[in-house]
Design an enzyme around this catalytic site. Structure first.
Site, PDB file in Angstrom:
ATOM      1  CG  ASP A  33      -1.882   1.108   1.296  1.00 11.45           C
ATOM      2  OD1 ASP A  33      -1.817   2.006   0.435  1.00 11.45           O
ATOM      3  OD2 ASP A  33      -2.726   1.099   2.211  1.00 11.45           O
TER       4      ASP A  33
ATOM      5  CG  ASP B  83      -3.382   3.378  -2.894  1.00  6.14           C
ATOM      6  OD1 ASP B  83      -4.394   2.811  -3.352  1.00  6.14           O
ATOM      7  OD2 ASP B  83      -3.328   3.855  -1.748  1.00  6.14           O
ATOM      8  CD  GLU B  84      -5.126  -0.678  -0.489  1.00  7.59           C
ATOM      9  OE1 GLU B  84      -5.360  -1.849  -0.143  1.00  7.59           O
ATOM     10  OE2 GLU B  84      -5.830   0.290  -0.148  1.00  7.59           O
TER      11      GLU B  84
END
Ligand SMILES: [Mg+2]
Length: 150
Positions: A8, A104-105
């Site tokens: 993350d 973003d993950e």
């Protein structure tokens, strides 16, 4: 047993913007929707803005009420996409079993990478180092043995 990492990128949009404005790093910063529109909202914020309880989804008006010194920067989605893909290219050095979640993950199944690497924590450390050194971004990486608990 499977070894799964969850990565993350921290404060992703705000971190990408702050790469361009290092002088703002010690100030409360949010990335926000169009200021001209009344319904502009907070899309991301840095750690300092978080301490003022600024939250993703706040209207800019709400965010400024909580944090009068808040600096709001406009979003640049093309740049976020660039860094998102660059992070994914780093992950691919360790496994091709990647399941992205948003920009973003990602979930990384590194079960079959463990002949080359000592354990999941060693891979997590490498990913943190590479993201910092190559992208100038910090990433949180959790290690677990199944997807639910990474
Ligand atoms: Mg994130």
């Amino acid at each position: 047993m499977r070894t799964i990492l969850h990565s993350d990128l921290n404060n992703f949009f705000a971190s990408v913007e702050l790469k361009k404005f290092p002088e703002l790093r010690d100030k409360p910063v949010a990335v926000g929707g169009d200021e001209q529109q009344r319904h502009g909202i907070v899309l991301a914020k840095n750690e300092i803005a978080k301490k003022f309880n600024v939250k993703t989804g706040d209207t800019l008006w709400q965010a400024r009420a909580k944090c009068p010194g808040l600096i709001v920067l406009p979003p640049h989605y093309d740049e976020y996409m660039h860094y998102s893909q660059a992070a994914r290219e780093i992950y691919y050095r360790f496994t091709d079993r990647i399941e992205p979640f948003g920009m973003d993950e990602a979930w990384l199944d590194v079960t079959h990478s463990l002949r080359l690497w000592q354990d999941g924590e060693e891979i997590a450390n490498e990913i943190r180092r590479l993201c910092r050194e190559e992208l100038g971004l910090t990433v949180s990486v959790g290690v677990s043995f199944n997807k639910v608990f990474a």
